[in-house]
Design a protein around this motif. Structure first.
Motif, PDB file in Angstrom:
ATOM      1  N   SER A  82      12.225 -50.673 -31.756  1.00 32.89           N
ATOM      2  CA  SER A  82      10.679 -51.258 -31.239  1.00 32.89           C
ATOM      3  C   SER A  82      10.018 -51.599 -32.591  1.00 32.89           C
ATOM      4  O   SER A  82       9.340 -52.653 -32.852  1.00 32.89           O
ATOM      5  N   SER A  83       9.750 -50.461 -33.381  1.00 38.38           N
ATOM      6  CA  SER A  83       8.885 -50.644 -34.539  1.00 38.38           C
ATOM      7  C   SER A  83       9.536 -51.338 -35.494  1.00 38.38           C
ATOM      8  O   SER A  83       8.580 -52.350 -36.003  1.00 38.38           O
ATOM      9  N   SER A  86       9.015 -55.009 -34.065  1.00 32.31           N
ATOM     10  CA  SER A  86       7.494 -55.469 -34.164  1.00 32.31           C
ATOM     11  C   SER A  86       6.938 -55.653 -35.553  1.00 32.31           C
ATOM     12  O   SER A  86       5.891 -56.531 -35.919  1.00 32.31           O
ATOM     13  N   GLU A  87       7.345 -54.832 -36.578  1.00 27.14           N
ATOM     14  CA  GLU A  87       6.841 -54.994 -37.982  1.00 27.14           C
ATOM     15  C   GLU A  87       7.516 -56.353 -38.650  1.00 27.14           C
ATOM     16  O   GLU A  87       6.770 -56.909 -39.431  1.00 27.14           O
ATOM     17  N   VAL A  89       8.207 -59.365 -36.900  1.00 25.62           N
ATOM     18  CA  VAL A  89       7.458 -60.614 -36.269  1.00 25.62           C
ATOM     19  C   VAL A  89       6.703 -61.269 -37.197  1.00 25.62           C
ATOM     20  O   VAL A  89       5.595 -60.744 -37.811  1.00 25.62           O
TER      21      VAL A  89
END
Length: 106
Positions: A82-83, A86-87, A89
């Motif tokens: 997830s991290s 999201s980084e 994007v």
């Protein structure tokens, strides 16, 4: 085989870590019945009993002990995924990937 959810794994580890369903529910801000349903769903998905229930106390079965060793890694990997996503994007596509065709998943 049924699917195992991250919520089920997190509830399982909270029960293991906090010593029971009530404490796990408080820690997770869930109701006791929700945590119980997560554990039951996990046991159903894995087709394995994870706890011995004896005089109001829970004790890990062999399957539960094995899962308690694997679950933290799985949860950590999911969190890292997830991290990482999201980084990235909005980040430019790395050159090595620039020539690859888009993949559609349905």
């Amino acid at each position: 085989m049924h699917q195992v959810s991250l919520v089920q794994l997190a509830s399982f580890m909270a029960v293991v870590t906090h010593g029971g369903v009530s404490a796990a529910a408080r820690h997770l801000s869930y109701s006791q019945s929700s945590v119980t349903l997560h554990i039951q769903g996990l046991e159903h998905a894995l087709d394995a009993q994870l706890f011995h229930r004896e005089r109001g106390r829970l004790h890990l079965t062999d399957a539960g002990r094995r899962l308690s060793l694997l679950a933290p890694t799985l949860l950590s990997m999911a969190d890292s995924l997830s991290s990482c996503i999201s980084e990235r994007v909005g980040s430019p596509v790395p050159e090595a990937d620039a020539g690859r065709p888009d993949v559609t998943v349905s």
